[in-house]
Motif scaffolding. Structure first.
Motif, PDB file in Angstrom:
ATOM      1  N   ARG A  73     -17.141 -20.546  46.334  1.00 35.77           N
ATOM      2  CA  ARG A  73     -17.416 -21.614  45.367  1.00 35.77           C
ATOM      3  C   ARG A  73     -18.826 -22.191  45.527  1.00 35.77           C
ATOM      4  O   ARG A  73     -19.553 -22.342  44.532  1.00 35.77           O
ATOM      5  N   ASP A  74     -19.213 -22.512  46.745  1.00 30.31           N
ATOM      6  CA  ASP A  74     -20.454 -23.259  46.962  1.00 30.31           C
ATOM      7  C   ASP A  74     -21.691 -22.373  47.056  1.00 30.31           C
ATOM      8  O   ASP A  74     -22.734 -22.705  46.479  1.00 30.31           O
ATOM      9  N   GLU A  75     -21.598 -21.263  47.777  1.00 30.79           N
ATOM     10  CA  GLU A  75     -22.784 -20.415  47.962  1.00 30.79           C
ATOM     11  C   GLU A  75     -22.893 -19.312  46.917  1.00 30.79           C
ATOM     12  O   GLU A  75     -23.986 -18.991  46.451  1.00 30.79           O
ATOM     13  N   HIS A  76     -21.764 -18.720  46.555  1.00 31.62           N
ATOM     14  CA  HIS A  76     -21.806 -17.664  45.539  1.00 31.62           C
ATOM     15  C   HIS A  76     -21.715 -18.220  44.116  1.00 31.62           C
ATOM     16  O   HIS A  76     -22.003 -17.515  43.158  1.00 31.62           O
ATOM     17  N   GLY A  77     -21.280 -19.485  43.978  1.00 31.66           N
ATOM     18  CA  GLY A  77     -21.212 -20.124  42.668  1.00 31.66           C
ATOM     19  C   GLY A  77     -20.169 -19.558  41.737  1.00 31.66           C
ATOM     20  O   GLY A  77     -20.329 -19.575  40.511  1.00 31.66           O
ATOM     21  N   GLU A  80     -13.513 -21.442  39.617  1.00 36.69           N
ATOM     22  CA  GLU A  80     -12.195 -21.580  40.234  1.00 36.69           C
ATOM     23  C   GLU A  80     -11.300 -20.401  39.856  1.00 36.69           C
ATOM     24  O   GLU A  80     -10.531 -19.886  40.678  1.00 36.69           O
ATOM     25  N   ARG A  81     -11.424 -19.955  38.628  1.00 37.63           N
ATOM     26  CA  ARG A  81     -10.599 -18.838  38.155  1.00 37.63           C
ATOM     27  C   ARG A  81     -10.947 -17.543  38.879  1.00 37.63           C
ATOM     28  O   ARG A  81     -10.067 -16.754  39.242  1.00 37.63           O
ATOM     29  N   GLN A  82     -12.239 -17.301  39.091  1.00 34.27           N
ATOM     30  CA  GLN A  82     -12.660 -16.098  39.804  1.00 34.27           C
ATOM     31  C   GLN A  82     -12.187 -16.126  41.256  1.00 34.27           C
ATOM     32  O   GLN A  82     -11.750 -15.104  41.793  1.00 34.27           O
ATOM     33  N   VAL A  83     -12.267 -17.289  41.891  1.00 37.73           N
ATOM     34  CA  VAL A  83     -11.826 -17.416  43.277  1.00 37.73           C
ATOM     35  C   VAL A  83     -10.332 -17.133  43.386  1.00 37.73           C
ATOM     36  O   VAL A  83      -9.874 -16.400  44.270  1.00 37.73           O
ATOM     37  N   SER A  85      -8.575 -15.340  41.389  1.00 40.19           N
ATOM     38  CA  SER A  85      -8.381 -13.910  41.145  1.00 40.19           C
ATOM     39  C   SER A  85      -8.699 -13.092  42.394  1.00 40.19           C
ATOM     40  O   SER A  85      -8.005 -12.113  42.714  1.00 40.19           O
ATOM     41  N   LEU A  86      -9.721 -13.495  43.137  1.00 43.21           N
ATOM     42  CA  LEU A  86     -10.075 -12.783  44.367  1.00 43.21           C
ATOM     43  C   LEU A  86      -8.983 -12.911  45.422  1.00 43.21           C
ATOM     44  O   LEU A  86      -8.612 -11.926  46.081  1.00 43.21           O
ATOM     45  N   PHE A  87      -8.456 -14.119  45.588  1.00 43.58           N
ATOM     46  CA  PHE A  87      -7.373 -14.307  46.552  1.00 43.58           C
ATOM     47  C   PHE A  87      -6.141 -13.493  46.162  1.00 43.58           C
ATOM     48  O   PHE A  87      -5.494 -12.870  47.006  1.00 43.58           O
ATOM     49  N   THR A  88      -5.821 -13.505  44.871  1.00 43.48           N
ATOM     50  CA  THR A  88      -4.675 -12.740  44.384  1.00 43.48           C
ATOM     51  C   THR A  88      -4.874 -11.248  44.639  1.00 43.48           C
ATOM     52  O   THR A  88      -3.938 -10.539  45.023  1.00 43.48           O
ATOM     53  N   THR A  89      -6.100 -10.776  44.442  1.00 41.16           N
ATOM     54  CA  THR A  89      -6.412  -9.362  44.694  1.00 41.16           C
ATOM     55  C   THR A  89      -6.136  -8.989  46.143  1.00 41.16           C
ATOM     56  O   THR A  89      -5.596  -7.915  46.434  1.00 41.16           O
ATOM     57  N   GLY A  90      -6.482  -9.886  47.070  1.00 41.69           N
ATOM     58  CA  GLY A  90      -6.232  -9.627  48.480  1.00 41.69           C
ATOM     59  C   GLY A  90      -4.757  -9.472  48.793  1.00 41.69           C
ATOM     60  O   GLY A  90      -4.345  -8.539  49.501  1.00 41.69           O
ATOM     61  N   PHE A  91      -3.931 -10.367  48.254  1.00 46.77           N
ATOM     62  CA  PHE A  91      -2.494 -10.282  48.505  1.00 46.77           C
ATOM     63  C   PHE A  91      -1.883  -9.045  47.848  1.00 46.77           C
ATOM     64  O   PHE A  91      -1.008  -8.388  48.425  1.00 46.77           O
ATOM     65  N   LEU A  92      -2.325  -8.722  46.638  1.00 47.10           N
ATOM     66  CA  LEU A  92      -1.783  -7.549  45.947  1.00 47.10           C
ATOM     67  C   LEU A  92      -2.158  -6.260  46.666  1.00 47.10           C
ATOM     68  O   LEU A  92      -1.332  -5.342  46.787  1.00 47.10           O
ATOM     69  N   SER A  93      -3.390  -6.162  47.140  1.00 48.72           N
ATOM     70  CA  SER A  93      -3.794  -4.950  47.869  1.00 48.72           C
ATOM     71  C   SER A  93      -3.003  -4.820  49.163  1.00 48.72           C
ATOM     72  O   SER A  93      -2.653  -3.713  49.585  1.00 48.72           O
ATOM     73  N   GLY A  94      -2.693  -5.952  49.787  1.00 45.20           N
ATOM     74  CA  GLY A  94      -1.867  -5.921  50.987  1.00 45.20           C
ATOM     75  C   GLY A  94      -0.462  -5.436  50.684  1.00 45.20           C
ATOM     76  O   GLY A  94       0.125  -4.668  51.456  1.00 45.20           O
ATOM     77  N   ALA A  95       0.094  -5.862  49.545  1.00 42.72           N
ATOM     78  CA  ALA A  95       1.440  -5.440  49.158  1.00 42.72           C
ATOM     79  C   ALA A  95       1.481  -3.953  48.833  1.00 42.72           C
ATOM     80  O   ALA A  95       2.375  -3.228  49.260  1.00 42.72           O
ATOM     81  N   PRO A 134     -18.301  -7.187  41.799  1.00 43.86           N
ATOM     82  CA  PRO A 134     -17.528  -5.984  42.149  1.00 43.86           C
ATOM     83  C   PRO A 134     -17.395  -5.782  43.650  1.00 43.86           C
ATOM     84  O   PRO A 134     -16.335  -5.366  44.141  1.00 43.86           O
ATOM     85  N   LEU A 135     -18.454  -6.086  44.404  1.00 46.19           N
ATOM     86  CA  LEU A 135     -18.391  -5.940  45.857  1.00 46.19           C
ATOM     87  C   LEU A 135     -17.490  -7.000  46.486  1.00 46.19           C
ATOM     88  O   LEU A 135     -16.829  -6.742  47.498  1.00 46.19           O
ATOM     89  N   LEU A 136     -17.453  -8.189  45.882  1.00 47.41           N
ATOM     90  CA  LEU A 136     -16.549  -9.226  46.384  1.00 47.41           C
ATOM     91  C   LEU A 136     -15.087  -8.789  46.222  1.00 47.41           C
ATOM     92  O   LEU A 136     -14.260  -9.020  47.103  1.00 47.41           O
ATOM     93  N   TYR A 137     -14.788  -8.155  45.086  1.00 44.40           N
ATOM     94  CA  TYR A 137     -13.431  -7.649  44.880  1.00 44.40           C
ATOM     95  C   TYR A 137     -13.120  -6.528  45.867  1.00 44.40           C
ATOM     96  O   TYR A 137     -12.001  -6.449  46.404  1.00 44.40           O
ATOM     97  N   LEU A 138     -14.095  -5.667  46.114  1.00 46.72           N
ATOM     98  CA  LEU A 138     -13.896  -4.603  47.096  1.00 46.72           C
ATOM     99  C   LEU A 138     -13.647  -5.206  48.479  1.00 46.72           C
ATOM    100  O   LEU A 138     -12.797  -4.721  49.243  1.00 46.72           O
TER     101      LEU A 138
END
Length: 437
Positions: A73-77, A80-83, A85-95, A134-138
């Motif tokens: 949020r603060d450094e990459h700007g 809230e929606r993107q953040v 989505s990123l957290f959700t991506t982490g949990f889904l990839s783990g599942a 894209p790299l953040l999602y990776l």
């Protein structure tokens, strides 16, 4: 000294007393003659390399936790929606990866997959600090896969290693190993919180903890390579298939395993939701002026968890009751916390209810670890552990989606209490119908 600071130091004092009261390894009769010999520097604890690697792996994880959201949020700007989505991506990839990771580890070696964890998680740290979407999602995908390895394959390697080396003959105890592992985790969390805070202050960037995390993972990789012995779920020279698949299916059909799977999903899911919602809950209950000392509050939670793990070590040395009965008590206590948190509460009550829940967490990890270690066969351990984590990741993703935002914490805590009641009943019924330890 403020209230929360005093509470933290009091809990640390309690931990110190409990640490001084810890049981030690029992000397076996055949070792008594050797005990008179001079102890050399090489005479170290037979599980020392496990604790060292686990501390480094968890340290890399804990260093990132406090600053991941803020970095996005603060450094990459990011929005809230993107953040989210990123957290959700982490949990889904783990599942998605949980099942395949377990099967891969059982077949090709758990040590090899733990080494792969170090590389994948270090890459996740690297991609997380690069402000390219894209790299953040990776980075989140690799982080989700790495977390699945951390909570399934590491555990599987440790239990099989314990049995293959017959460490019980050296005075070790699997229950005590799990409790000590939980203590190491809590100590690592406290130290990591302090270190990450210092790093950010000294460097002026929230990227610093991620660099250090990658360094710890490289260190862990070296220790695993040098000190760990490979173990498998099946003989890698044999063709894979039916026997093992049958073993996995038969294990997952056992009422005791189904009950443990439900309990782990509901309890650990509630724990992850607690991580998301404790700060806004404390803020809403605040009656004092000024900013809450979140660092001391978080450290108090970790100290509560460590005190409970230390208590577990002392109490369960004598086996006064079954581990399944203890798990039922833990689920009931956690349910009590969420029932109270879902209703009206003062600031002090909110803080101590959270501390009580963290104490439940401190006892839960060694208890559930021991039960799974006893009930799941070594030849399919990592795969079964991986499958049991799939509903957990899905549960967290769905819960966060339905919760919407942090202002709905009372509804979330109320739902957690209902789900914990369900898991308590399941474990209780299973303990009556099967011979759970």
């Amino acid at each position: 000294m403020g209230y929360y600071q005093a509470s933290f130091y009091s809990l640390l004092g309690l931990c110190a007393v409990l640490l001084a009261s810890q049981p030690t390894r029992r000397a076996e009769p055949k070792k008594l003659a050797e005990s008179r010999k001079q102890v050399t520097r090489d005479d170290k604890h037979p599980e020392a390399s496990w604790y060292q690697v686990y501390a480094l792996a968890m340290g890399a994880d804990w260093l990132q936790g406090p600053y991941l959201y803020s970095l996005y949020r603060d450094e990459h700007g990011l929005s809230e929606r993107q953040v989210s989505s990123l957290f959700t991506t982490g949990f889904l990839s783990g599942a998605v990866g949980a099942y395949f990771i377990g099967a891969l580890a059982d077949r090709h070696g758990r040590k090899a997959v733990c080494m792969a964890f170090c590389l994948l998680y270090a890459m996740s740290c690297f991609f997380t600090i690069i402000p390219v979407v894209p790299l953040l999602y990776l980075g989140r995908i690799l982080g989700g896969i790495s977390t699945s390895i951390l909570f399934t394959v590491f555990d599987s390697w440790m239990v099989t290693n314990f049995r293959e080396r017959k460490l019980v003959e050296n005075g070790c105890d699997l229950s005590r190993t799990y409790a000590t592992t939980s203590i190491v985790n809590n100590l690592t969390a406290i130290v990591s919180g302090v270190v990450s805070e210092w790093l950010v202050t000294a460097t002026g960037t929230k990227k610093a903890p991620f660099w250090l995390g990658a360094g710890l993972l490289c260190w862990a990789l070296q220790l695993i390579s040098a000190n760990w012995v490979e173990n498998y779920g099946t003989d890698p020279s044999e063709p894979s298939d039916a026997p093992k698949t049958s073993s996995v299916r038969s294990t997952l059909k056992q009422p005791s395993i189904l009950a443990l799977g439900l309990a782990s999903t509901m309890f650990e899911g509630s724990m992850y939701l607690f991580v998301f919602f404790w700060a806004p809950t404390m803020k809403s209950a605040q009656r004092s002026a000024g900013e809450l000392p979140y660092g001391y509050i978080f450290s108090s939670f970790m100290a509560s968890s460590m005190a409970a793990a230390l208590t577990f070590n002392i109490v369960m040395q004598k086996r006064p009751f079954k581990y399944s009965r203890l798990l039922i008590g833990i689920l009931l206590a956690a349910n009590f916390c969420f029932v109270k948190l879902a209703g009206p509460k003062t600031e002090d009550a909110t803080f101590w209810l959270f501390c009580l829940f963290e104490a439940c967490v401190g006892m839960y990890w060694p208890c559930i670890g021991y039960l799974k270690g006893r009930l799941v066969q070594d030849n399919a351990r990592a795969e079964v552990y991986g499958i049991l984590r799939i509903p957990l990741n899905i549960f967290v993703v769905v819960s966060l989606f339905l919760a919407g935002d942090s202002s709905r914490f009372t509804q979330v805590f109320g739902a957690c209490s209902v789900l914990l009641t369900t898991s308590f009943i399941a474990v209780w019924v299973a303990s009556l119908k099967s011979n759970m330890p």
